[in-house]
Design an enzyme around this catalytic site. Structure first.
Site, PDB file in Angstrom:
ATOM      1  N   ARG A 144       0.690  -1.249   0.018  1.00 13.44           N
ATOM      2  CA  ARG A 144       0.005   0.107  -0.259  1.00 13.44           C
ATOM      3  C   ARG A 144       1.024   1.342  -0.139  1.00 13.44           C
ATOM      4  O   ARG A 144       0.637   2.087  -0.845  1.00 13.44           O
ATOM      5  CB  ARG A 144      -0.836   0.081   1.298  1.00 13.44           C
ATOM      6  CG  ARG A 144      -1.955  -0.843   1.404  1.00 13.44           C
ATOM      7  CD  ARG A 144      -2.947  -1.130   2.636  1.00 13.44           C
ATOM      8  NE  ARG A 144      -3.237  -2.216   2.865  1.00 13.44           N
ATOM      9  CZ  ARG A 144      -2.860  -3.198   3.587  1.00 13.44           C
ATOM     10  NH1 ARG A 144      -1.409  -2.890   4.198  1.00 13.44           N
ATOM     11  NH2 ARG A 144      -3.396  -4.435   3.689  1.00 13.44           N
ATOM     12  N   ILE A 145       1.789   1.446   1.039  1.00 14.36           N
ATOM     13  CA  ILE A 145       2.565   2.435   1.150  1.00 14.36           C
ATOM     14  C   ILE A 145       3.433   2.849  -0.312  1.00 14.36           C
ATOM     15  O   ILE A 145       3.485   4.030  -0.749  1.00 14.36           O
ATOM     16  CB  ILE A 145       3.402   2.624   2.363  1.00 14.36           C
ATOM     17  CG1 ILE A 145       2.492   2.698   3.544  1.00 14.36           C
ATOM     18  CG2 ILE A 145       4.170   3.729   2.452  1.00 14.36           C
ATOM     19  CD1 ILE A 145       3.252   2.356   4.884  1.00 14.36           C
ATOM     20  N   ASP A 164       9.327  -7.394  -5.026  1.00 12.73           N
ATOM     21  CA  ASP A 164       8.637  -7.910  -4.226  1.00 12.73           C
ATOM     22  C   ASP A 164       8.158  -9.211  -4.603  1.00 12.73           C
ATOM     23  O   ASP A 164       7.380  -9.662  -5.272  1.00 12.73           O
ATOM     24  CB  ASP A 164       7.049  -7.037  -3.972  1.00 12.73           C
ATOM     25  CG  ASP A 164       6.156  -7.391  -2.909  1.00 12.73           C
ATOM     26  OD1 ASP A 164       6.119  -8.599  -2.391  1.00 12.73           O
ATOM     27  OD2 ASP A 164       5.726  -6.429  -2.247  1.00 12.73           O
ATOM     28  N   ALA A 221      10.280   2.009   6.570  1.00 13.78           N
ATOM     29  CA  ALA A 221       9.360   0.673   6.874  1.00 13.78           C
ATOM     30  C   ALA A 221       9.850   0.233   8.321  1.00 13.78           C
ATOM     31  O   ALA A 221       8.901   0.580   9.307  1.00 13.78           O
ATOM     32  CB  ALA A 221       9.588  -0.333   5.839  1.00 13.78           C
ATOM     33  N   GLU A 251      14.720   1.501  18.922  1.00 11.19           N
ATOM     34  CA  GLU A 251      13.973   3.055  18.929  1.00 11.19           C
ATOM     35  C   GLU A 251      13.785   3.197  20.444  1.00 11.19           C
ATOM     36  O   GLU A 251      13.251   2.489  21.327  1.00 11.19           O
ATOM     37  CB  GLU A 251      12.751   2.936  18.207  1.00 11.19           C
ATOM     38  CG  GLU A 251      13.357   2.642  16.688  1.00 11.19           C
ATOM     39  CD  GLU A 251      11.710   2.781  15.910  1.00 11.19           C
ATOM     40  OE1 GLU A 251      10.874   2.974  16.320  1.00 11.19           O
ATOM     41  OE2 GLU A 251      12.047   2.651  14.539  1.00 11.19           O
ATOM     42  N   HIS A 269      10.644   7.936  14.019  1.00 10.79           N
ATOM     43  CA  HIS A 269       9.102   7.174  13.760  1.00 10.79           C
ATOM     44  C   HIS A 269       8.034   7.750  13.862  1.00 10.79           C
ATOM     45  O   HIS A 269       7.115   7.590  14.640  1.00 10.79           O
ATOM     46  CB  HIS A 269       9.194   5.975  14.737  1.00 10.79           C
ATOM     47  CG  HIS A 269       8.495   4.703  14.172  1.00 10.79           C
ATOM     48  ND1 HIS A 269       8.707   3.399  14.370  1.00 10.79           N
ATOM     49  CD2 HIS A 269       7.476   4.892  13.354  1.00 10.79           C
ATOM     50  CE1 HIS A 269       8.120   2.769  13.758  1.00 10.79           C
ATOM     51  NE2 HIS A 269       7.143   3.466  13.164  1.00 10.79           N
ATOM     52  N   GLY A 271       6.123   8.590  10.843  1.00 11.80           N
ATOM     53  CA  GLY A 271       5.329   8.312   9.688  1.00 11.80           C
ATOM     54  C   GLY A 271       4.023   8.242  10.052  1.00 11.80           C
ATOM     55  O   GLY A 271       3.337   8.901   8.951  1.00 11.80           O
TER      56      GLY A 271
HETATM   57  N1  NAD Z   1       7.294   4.810   9.621  1.00 12.78           N
HETATM   58  C1  NAD Z   1       6.098   4.668  10.078  1.00 12.78           C
HETATM   59  O1  NAD Z   1       5.606   5.258  10.962  1.00 12.78           O
HETATM   60  C2  NAD Z   1       5.248   3.242   9.502  1.00 12.78           C
HETATM   61  C3  NAD Z   1       3.757   3.404   9.601  1.00 12.78           C
HETATM   62  C4  NAD Z   1       3.150   2.519   8.953  1.00 12.78           C
HETATM   63  C5  NAD Z   1       3.776   1.294   8.399  1.00 12.78           C
HETATM   64  N2  NAD Z   1       5.093   1.361   8.456  1.00 12.78           N
HETATM   65  C6  NAD Z   1       5.981   0.240   7.947  1.00 12.78           C
HETATM   66  O2  NAD Z   1       5.764   0.057   6.422  1.00 12.78           O
HETATM   67  C7  NAD Z   1       5.337  -1.219   5.968  1.00 12.78           C
HETATM   68  C8  NAD Z   1       4.833  -1.430   4.839  1.00 12.78           C
HETATM   69  O3  NAD Z   1       3.515  -1.085   5.056  1.00 12.78           O
HETATM   70  P1  NAD Z   1       2.266  -1.204   3.920  1.00 12.78           P
HETATM   71  O4  NAD Z   1       0.813  -0.581   4.509  1.00 12.78           O
HETATM   72  O5  NAD Z   1       2.806  -0.648   2.423  1.00 12.78           O
HETATM   73  O6  NAD Z   1       2.108  -2.864   4.053  1.00 12.78           O
HETATM   74  P2  NAD Z   1       1.905  -3.812   2.946  1.00 12.78           P
HETATM   75  O7  NAD Z   1       1.611  -5.090   3.437  1.00 12.78           O
HETATM   76  O8  NAD Z   1       0.714  -3.326   2.126  1.00 12.78           O
HETATM   77  O9  NAD Z   1       3.043  -3.919   1.961  1.00 12.78           O
HETATM   78  C9  NAD Z   1       4.186  -4.734   2.381  1.00 12.78           C
HETATM   79  C10 NAD Z   1       4.837  -5.369   1.234  1.00 12.78           C
HETATM   80  O10 NAD Z   1       6.026  -5.968   1.270  1.00 12.78           O
HETATM   81  C11 NAD Z   1       6.287  -7.083   0.735  1.00 12.78           C
HETATM   82  N3  NAD Z   1       7.482  -7.789   1.226  1.00 12.78           N
HETATM   83  C12 NAD Z   1       7.255  -8.525   2.454  1.00 12.78           C
HETATM   84  N4  NAD Z   1       8.557  -9.168   2.720  1.00 12.78           N
HETATM   85  C13 NAD Z   1       9.352  -8.641   1.471  1.00 12.78           C
HETATM   86  C14 NAD Z   1      10.837  -8.753   1.244  1.00 12.78           C
HETATM   87  N5  NAD Z   1      11.723  -9.783   1.837  1.00 12.78           N
HETATM   88  N6  NAD Z   1      11.248  -8.181   0.114  1.00 12.78           N
HETATM   89  C15 NAD Z   1      10.554  -7.220  -0.507  1.00 12.78           C
HETATM   90  N7  NAD Z   1       9.148  -7.077  -0.148  1.00 12.78           N
HETATM   91  C16 NAD Z   1       8.589  -7.693   0.831  1.00 12.78           C
HETATM   92  C17 NAD Z   1       4.927  -7.689   0.922  1.00 12.78           C
HETATM   93  O11 NAD Z   1       4.680  -8.837  -0.337  1.00 12.78           O
HETATM   94  C18 NAD Z   1       3.821  -6.450   0.647  1.00 12.78           C
HETATM   95  O12 NAD Z   1       3.564  -6.369  -0.553  1.00 12.78           O
HETATM   96  C19 NAD Z   1       4.760  -1.864   7.248  1.00 12.78           C
HETATM   97  O13 NAD Z   1       4.702  -3.151   7.445  1.00 12.78           O
HETATM   98  C20 NAD Z   1       5.357  -1.127   8.519  1.00 12.78           C
HETATM   99  O14 NAD Z   1       6.585  -2.013   8.897  1.00 12.78           O
HETATM  100  C21 NAD Z   1       5.937   2.351   8.918  1.00 12.78           C
END
Ligand code: NAD
Length: 305
Positions: A144-145, A164, A221, A251, A269, A271
C-alpha cells in the site's frame, strides 16, 4: 473495555456510546488493575500486549491496534486464547507516503546540514544537491505505502521499479525485478517491506556493495531491514550520497553515529503521526472492536504468520 494508549477522541466517543470505557492512557500503571474485567483493549504502539498482559485479561475477546504494525502484540498468545486482533492497515498509508517523499527531497537537497546551520545563524551554502527528475526509484516491497509513494514520485518525473517476492504483478504496471537488479539500477532505494525474520538485514554489506555509487536509501518501513553498521560504513566509503531513516533497529537508536552522521536525515518514527492518520486508525479499529464484541465479523483481523 480499556483504552491503554492515547487514541483519537472521536473513536473513544464512538466506543463510549456502546460500552463502558476505562481510559488508562494517562495512567498506564493502572493497566494491570483493570485488565481482569476487560473484554477489549485498544492500543497504539506504546503498550506491549505481551503474553503476561494477555494472561491477566481472562475475559479478553479482542485487541485493537490503532495503526499498522502489530509487533507490540503477541499474536500467538492471543490466537491460543481465541482472542481476535484487529488493526487499521491502510489508515496511515498517505501519511507515510508523504513523509517518504519529504525525506527523499531532504536528502537530495542536503537539509540535514542546511537546516541546523541556519538555526545557528549561519549562511553556509556548501555542496550541491541533486534533482529527482529522470532518476529511478526502486521500491523494496510494493504494498500500500510503496504504491502511494510511486504515484507521488512519478509526479516528480521519476522512473519506478519494484522488488516484491510475494507479487507476480503490480496493479499500476510498475515493473517487478529481482533485488539484485533493483540494487544495481536504482538511484533511490526506498524500503517498504514489512519486517519478518526472513528479511532481517536484507540491506546488508553485500546488498549495499551492489548499489549504484551515489545512490540514496530511504527507510520508513522497519529498522530491522537494514544492517546499520554496514550502512554507516557504506556512507563513510562514499558508496551512498545520503540516507533517510524514520525507523531504527532500536528505538530510540542507541548508536549516536547514526543521528550525528552528516549524510543521514533522521526522524523519530513519525510516519503515521498526522492528525488524519490517527483519526482514521482510531475509527477503523473502534468499529472493528465493536463488531467483534457484537459477534460480527471484523473488517481487518490480523492473523499470526
Ligand atoms: N514509519 C512509520 O511510521 C510506518 C507507519 C506504517 C507502516 N510502516 C511500515 O511500512 C510497512 C509497509 O506498510 P504497507 O501498508 O505498505 O504494508 P503492505 O503489507 O501493504 O506491503 C508490504 C509489502 O512488502 C512485501 N514484502 C514482504 N517481505 C518482503 C521482502 N523480503 N522483500 C520485498 N518485499 C517484501 C509484501 O509482499 C507486501 O507487498 C509496514 O509493514 C510497516 O513496517 C511504517
Amino acid at each position: 473495555m480499556i483504552v491503554a494508549d492515547p487514541i483519537d477522541a472521536a473513536a473513544v466517543k464512538l466506543l463510549s456510546g456502546e460500552f463502558e470505557v476505562v481510559d488508562v492512557s494517562k495512567t498506564p500503571e493502572k493497566l494491570s488493575e483493570v485488565m481482569p474485567e476487560a473484554s477489549a483493549i485498544l492500543v497504539r504502539s506504546r503498550t506491549k500486549v505481551n503474553k503476561a498482559l494477555i494472561d491477566q485479561g481472562q475475559k479478553l475477546k479482542v485487541i485493537g491496534r490503532a495503526g499498522v504494525g502489530v509487533d507490540n502484540v503477541d499474536l500467538v498468545a492471543a490466537g491460543q486464547r481465541g482472542i481476535v486482533v484487529v488493526n487499521a492497515p491502510a489508515a496511515a498509508s498517505t501519511s507515510v507516503a508523504e513523509l517518504t517523499v519529504g525525506l527523499l527531497v531532504a536528502v537530495a537537497r542536503n537539509f540535514s546540514n542546511h537546516v541546523p546551520s541556519m538555526k545557528q545563524g549561519k549562511w553556509t551554502k556548501g555542496g550541491q544537491g541533486l534533482e529527482l527528475l529522470g532518476r529511478t526509484v526502486g521500491f523494496v516491497g510494493y504494498g500500500r505505502i510503496a504504491r502511494e509513494v510511486a504515484i507521488r514520485l512519478k509526479g516528480f518525473g521519476m522512473k519506478v521499479q519494484a522488488y516484491d517476492p510475494f507479487l507476480t504483478s503490480t496493479p499500476d504496471g510498475t515493473p517487478l525485478i529481482s533485488l539484485d537488479e533493483l540494487l544495481k539500477t536504482s538511484d533511490v532505494v526506498s524500503l517498504h517491506a514489512n519486517a519478518t525474520e526472513a528479511n532481517r538485514h536484507m540491506i546488508n554489506r553485500d546488498a549495499l556493495s551492489k548499489m549504484k555509487k551515489g545512490a540514496i536509501i530511504v527507510n520508513v518501513a522497519r529498522g530491522a531491514l537494514i544492517d546499520e553498521q554496514a550502512l554507516l560504513d557504506a556512507l563513510d566509503a562514499g558508496q551512498l550520497a545520503g540516507v533517510a531513516l524514520d525507523v531504527f533497529e532500536e528505538e530510540p537508536p542507541k548508536n549516536p553515529k547514526l543521528l550525528a552522521h552528516p549524510l543521514i536525515v533522521a526522524t523519530p518514527h513519525i510516519g503515521a503521526l498526522t492528525r488524519e492518520a490517527q483519526e482514521r486508525a482510531g475509527m477503523v479499529v473502534a468499529r472493528d472492536v465493536i463488531k467483534v464484541l457484537k459477534g460480527e465479523k471484523p473488517e481487518f483481523p490480523v492473523r499470526a504468520q
